[in-house]
Every structure is written in C-alpha cells, then in structure tokens.
Design a protein around this motif. Structure first.
Motif, short mmCIF file in Angstrom:
data_model
loop_
_atom_site.label_atom_id
_atom_site.label_comp_id
_atom_site.label_asym_id
_atom_site.label_seq_id
_atom_site.Cartn_x
_atom_site.Cartn_y
_atom_site.Cartn_z
N ILE A 1 0.77 -1.14 0.12
CA ILE A 1 -0.04 0.12 0.15
C ILE A 1 0.82 1.33 0.10
CG2 ILE A 1 -1.56 1.35 1.18
CD1 ILE A 1 -2.63 -1.35 2.32
N PRO A 2 0.82 2.31 -0.93
CA PRO A 2 1.53 3.40 -0.79
C PRO A 2 0.99 4.32 0.07
CG PRO A 2 0.12 3.32 -2.66
CD PRO A 2 -0.27 2.05 -2.13
N PHE A 3 1.96 5.12 0.62
CA PHE A 3 1.55 6.01 1.63
C PHE A 3 1.17 7.04 0.79
CE2 PHE A 3 2.87 9.85 4.12
CZ PHE A 3 2.28 9.50 5.41
N LEU A 4 1.38 7.48 -0.33
CA LEU A 4 0.90 8.42 -0.93
C LEU A 4 1.14 8.40 -2.42
CD1 LEU A 4 -0.18 11.66 -1.57
CD2 LEU A 4 2.21 12.43 -1.18
N ASP A 5 0.14 8.37 -3.30
CA ASP A 5 0.33 8.12 -4.89
C ASP A 5 0.19 9.24 -5.70
OD1 ASP A 5 0.53 6.60 -7.10
OD2 ASP A 5 -0.77 5.08 -6.71
N ILE B 1 3.14 -1.82 5.02
CA ILE B 1 2.24 -0.64 4.94
C ILE B 1 3.10 0.35 5.28
CG2 ILE B 1 0.40 0.55 6.12
CD1 ILE B 1 -0.99 -2.13 6.45
N SER C 1 4.26 4.15 6.70
CA SER C 1 3.78 5.48 7.49
C SER C 1 4.92 6.50 7.85
CB SER C 1 3.38 4.80 8.94
OG SER C 1 4.56 4.18 9.56
N PRO D 1 -1.35 6.14 5.76
CA PRO D 1 -1.61 6.45 4.32
C PRO D 1 -2.94 7.23 4.22
CG PRO D 1 -0.86 4.14 4.41
CD PRO D 1 -1.24 4.63 6.06
N TYR E 1 -4.80 9.57 0.77
CA TYR E 1 -4.62 10.50 -0.42
C TYR E 1 -5.98 10.40 -1.16
CZ TYR E 1 -3.18 6.09 -2.62
OH TYR E 1 -3.16 4.82 -3.02
N MET F 1 -7.03 6.87 -3.11
CA MET F 1 -6.75 5.57 -2.06
C MET F 1 -7.99 4.79 -2.27
SD MET F 1 -5.27 5.57 1.77
CE MET F 1 -5.11 3.87 2.69
N HIS G 1 -7.68 -0.32 0.83
CA HIS G 1 -6.60 0.17 1.39
C HIS G 1 -6.59 0.70 2.86
CE1 HIS G 1 -3.72 -0.01 -2.42
NE2 HIS G 1 -4.39 -1.25 -2.15
N VAL H 1 -4.98 -1.11 6.26
CA VAL H 1 -4.34 -0.70 7.18
C VAL H 1 -5.01 -0.81 8.42
CG1 VAL H 1 -3.68 1.59 8.14
CG2 VAL H 1 -3.47 1.41 5.57
#
Length: 367
Positions: A2-6, A304, A306, A344, A346, A349, A353, A357
C-alpha cells in the motif's frame, strides 16, 4: 504494498488536462510568471475568498515575503510553535528575527492561545499560527490577543488548502496566509510552488515587488528583493488541479471518517479530532500511540508505510540550538513528537486499502 501517497495516480486521473496545460505553456514561450500564473493567482484568491494572491516559488518563500511585508526584521521577535516543519521557523530566521515558541493544544496540536500573551514583548512583530495536518488553529482567540497588542497574524496554511474555521477559509483571517504547493500537498505542483494571500492592498504590492527583485516596473528596483517567481508551467498545472481540489478534499475526508470509525474505541492509539467549528482537510491523518515506534515497525512488516510528522520538535533540532530551549520546555509538542504516526491517505486511495491498514493495526493490537 500500500503506498503512503500515490502522486502518479492523481496525474493519471487528469493526465489529459495536465498534458494540455503544459504543452500550452511550452507553445506560448512564456515560462516565468505570465498569464497562466496571473490566472491562477486570481482563481486561488477567489477560492480563498480574498482580494489578492501572490504566486511564488515555494511555501517557505511565501512565509518569508509575508513576514518581510509585515515589517519583520533584525532584532524583532515572532511567536510561533515548535511542532511544525522547520520551514516555518527558517522563514522567521531569514528576516533576522528571533523565533519565540509557545506550545500547542493537546487535541488539535495547533497553537495554544492560552500561552501566547505571556510571550509578547515590545519586540514582538508577528504571530504565526500553523494550521497543522490540515486543521486550522483557534483563530478567533489568537486574533483577539493579536488585536489587543496591535500585532499582525500571518497564517502558515501550507498544509491547509481549503480548511475552514467557522466558515472562513484558511489564509483569509490573518494579515496574510501562506501556502505550499509541494507535490505531496493537497494542492500540489509538479515541482515547487507557493502562494501568499491577503486582503491588504499595500501588503500585496510589496510582496509582488519582493518576489521579483524588488521591481515596481522593469529595471526600477524600489526594494532589495528576491528571485521568488513561480514558473508558468507550475501555474498552469495548479490551475487544472485547483478545479479538482474540492472533490479531492471530500475524498480525503471520507477516508478519514472511515479510519476514525473503524479505529474508534482503540486502547492502543487515538485518532485525530476535527474541532466542531472547523473543516479538517487531512493533509495528514496522524494517529497517536505511546508505542508509536513499535506500531510503525509492525505496520512495516505488513507492507504498510507510515510517516512521522514530526519526530523532533524544532526547539530540539541542533540547527536551532542557538535559541536556547531545552527538553521539557514544551511538553505537549514533545509528547506529540514521540507519539504521532501518519497513516496512508490520499484522494485516489482505494477504500480496501483503508480497511487493510486498519486490519494491520488490529493485528498489531493482539500481537
């Protein structure tokens, strides 16, 4: 994972609009300031419900110019908080003034108005509340103190695009308000960018000169200025993104509500609180845990990521040891620095996801 921010996901969602805007600038031959930046200034001013917006190259430059235009200089003092990104304090130092810290409130982690008045001296020339994580500080209380002493308030709204306090937009309540368009911000450029907004005609005129070498007109330098101009490509990109900002903000708020609902009642962490009179735009969704570092390791083991915003308050940073503060001077900020963990979040998202988390956090609770 899972990206923190995409950031790439956001670009893909509006790729056609962004590409057309960039190509339009390239074809125009107008690459610094120019029409695209002027249009963006007008549109952002309207969004913030203010008269003027002055586009610059970074949020730090926005803070610097706002302080200078307010008359802050060597020997002065500026009151702000230590629980912020270092740029808030750096901008004060650039003017030659001394940062004077007050602690933050324990719930919102924004400036505690109860501590401000005791720090005011004859040298105090500005108060800079930080609208942290996307929620505005208690502006009525801060402004009341500032008005009693004739001190301007300059809002650090670099994380608070579209946030509101009693219906007022971030940036619209002080003498001026400062924004960053760093790529990861709620309204992010494809590079660097910043903005100062104000309702004061004289402040706006001064900042427009200061950002462009102090020129009133070409080669007529009235002030000792800076090269803080915004690139036209960034102005064009931000015009496109501004049209989507409200939808993106509501997506962030939806994710935040889901996080808070699913994590309600936890004995391991506390979730952020949106004050009743404010609109939180969740630039960061920061939970708090006394075992923050352990929790971060457990999330990392589950794939994950953070974030830590911020693990060392500014008054304990080596770069600002000359200010003379010690551990224990600002206990609320120091406790927050030990406990905050950003999850995460954004606009693009997927809901699944968010659920993953939360599931990982629940696994951590019982492990």
């Amino acid at each position: 994972m899972i990206p923190f921010l995409d950031i790439k996901a956001q670009y893909q969602s509006i790729k056609g609009e962004i590409d057309a805007a960039v190509l339009g600038v390239l074809a125009s031959g107008q690459y610094v300031l120019g029409d695209e930046v002027a249009h963006f200034e007008q549109e952002f001013a309207e969004y913030c419900n203010v008269k003027h917006a002055i586009a610059v190259n970074t949020g730090t430059s926005a803070l610097h110019l706002a302080l200078l235009a307010a008359g802050v200089g060597p020997g002065d003092e500026v009151i702000t908080v230590p629980f912020t990104f270092v740029a808030t304090v750096s901008a004060i130092c650039y003017t030659g003034a001394r940062p004077v810290f007050v602690d933050v409130e324990p719930v919102t982690l924004t400036m505690d108005p109860a501590e401000v008045e005791a720090k005011i001296t004859p040298r105090t020339k500005a108060i800079v509340p930080v609208h942290l994580y996307g929620q505005m500080a208690d502006m009525d209380a801060i402004k009341a103190i500032a008005e009693r002493h004739g001190i301007p308030v300059i809002e650090d709204a670099c994380q608070a695009h579209g946030a509101q306090y009693k219906g007022h937009r971030a940036g619209s309540m002080g003498l001026s308000g400062c924004f960053s368009f760093y790529p990861g911000k709620n309204l992010g450029a494809c590079g660097e960018g910043g903005m100062v907004v104000t309702n004061d005609d004289d402040q706006a005129k001064t900042m427009r000169m200061l950002r462009d070498w102090g020129q009133e007109q070409r080669y007529h330098h009235l002030l000792k200025g800076f090269n803080y101009r915004m690139d036209a490509i960034q102005g064009a990109i931000l015009r496109v993104k501004l049209r989507h900002l409200e939808a993106w903000t509501e997506a962030r708020r939806t994710h935040a509500r889901r996080y808070s609902s699913l994590l309600a009642g936890s004995t391991v962490l506390t979730t952020p609180v949106e004050a009743a009179d404010r609109r939180h735009v969740y630039h960061v969704y920061a939970v708090r845990s006394r075992d923050r570092d352990g929790l971060q390791r457990l999330l990392s083991a589950e794939g994950i990521p953070s974030g830590l915003h911020y693990p060392i308050p500014v008054h304990l940073q080596k770069a600002h040891a000359d200010l003379g503060y010690q551990a224990g001077d600002f206990p609320v900020s120091e406790a927050a620095a030990r406990e905050v963990l950003s999850l995460p979040i954004y606009p693009e998202m997927p809901v699944r996801h968010v659920d993953q988390v939360v599931a990982a956090l629940e696994y951590a609770y019982v492990s």
